[in-house]
Design an enzyme around this catalytic site. Structure first.
Site, PDB file in Angstrom:
ATOM      1  N   VAL A  44       0.838  -1.206   0.000  1.00  0.00           N
ATOM      2  CA  VAL A  44       0.000   0.000   0.000  1.00  0.00           C
ATOM      3  C   VAL A  44       0.870   1.251   0.000  1.00  0.00           C
ATOM      4  O   VAL A  44       0.632   2.207  -0.748  1.00  0.00           O
ATOM      5  CB  VAL A  44      -0.960   0.001   1.211  1.00  0.00           C
ATOM      6  N   CYS A  45       1.897   1.244   0.821  1.00  0.00           N
ATOM      7  CA  CYS A  45       2.776   2.407   0.926  1.00  0.00           C
ATOM      8  C   CYS A  45       3.528   2.674  -0.374  1.00  0.00           C
ATOM      9  O   CYS A  45       3.814   3.824  -0.712  1.00  0.00           O
ATOM     10  CB  CYS A  45       3.761   2.234   2.076  1.00  0.00           C
ATOM     11  N   THR A  46       3.846   1.617  -1.108  1.00  0.00           N
ATOM     12  CA  THR A  46       4.518   1.796  -2.398  1.00  0.00           C
ATOM     13  C   THR A  46       3.655   2.639  -3.327  1.00  0.00           C
ATOM     14  O   THR A  46       4.136   3.551  -4.000  1.00  0.00           O
ATOM     15  CB  THR A  46       4.820   0.430  -3.037  1.00  0.00           C
TER      16      THR A  46
END
Length: 217
Positions: A44-46
């Site tokens: 998700v952070c990517t």
């Protein structure tokens, strides 16, 4: 410590992918967005860091600096940045803070105060998923926290920044779902008499406490 809107954002010194920064000094007379994520090389952070990179020119137009944070070392950030560019189509174009000892995470009340550094899973860092909007006066103007499974809406961060900057410049409030260019609200702290002076073009009174006017330029 607990962070509240209106508090001075805690100052700190940290290593980043663009060198060491002293946070308040780095902000200078600009606005700032500090956003954090639980761990590098997470899905998700990517997507989030890539999208934030695409938005950076918009933040630049608003005199706003962007800085990311993870509880991983800077060396990991540098390696991860290659994956972000490859999969999201945007290279990270803002500094990323290395916070392996959790110093900044604890300063900003993003993680349990008894947490310790070292090898940690993303689940261990679940609460480190925050956004702070900070003004040139170094005070926290807004903040929010998302769960690990839900990507943040950075378009909303931009919209919120527009609203806060408009209020700082013109002392107006923005209604539900407001977008730049739409009508705004005259705060109840402004009398009708003062409003007539400030807005000679006129305004609409829906209720004595609800007055609407075109967005000031």
């Amino acid at each position: 410590m607990t962070i509240r809107i209106g508090d001075v954002a805690p100052d700190f010194t940290a290593d980043t992918t663009e060198g060491k920064i002293h946070f308040h000094e780095w902000i200078g007379d600009q606005w700032a967005i500090l956003f954090s994520h639980p761990k590098d090389f997470t899905p998700v952070c990517t997507t989030e860091l890539g999208y934030m990179a695409s938005l950076k020119p918009e933040f630049d137009k608003r005199n706003t600096k962007v800085v990311g944070l993870s509880v991983d070392p800077v060396s990991d950030h540098t390696a991860w940045a290659k994956d972000i560019e490859e999969t999201q189509g945007h290279a990270v174009n803002y500094p990323m803070i290395g916070d392996a000892d959790l110093t900044v995470a604890k300063l900003y009340d993003m993680i349990h105060p008894n947490a310790s550094g070292g090898q940690r899973s993303a689940a261990d860092n679940a609460t480190v998923r925050s956004v702070f909007l900070i003004g040139p006066d170094k005070k926290v103007k807004a903040m929010f926290v998302y769960p690990m499974s839900s990507g943040r809406n950075f378009d909303e961060v931009l919209r919120l920044l527009d609203s806060i900057q408009l209020n700082a410049k013109h002392t107006v409030a923005t209604p539900v779902n407001w977008k730049p260019g739409e009508d705004v609200i005259i705060p109840t702290s402004v009398s009708d008499e003062d409003a007539k002076k400030k807005y000679p073009q006129g305004f609409r009174t829906l209720k004595p406490y609800l007055r609407v006017v075109a967005q000031p330029k």
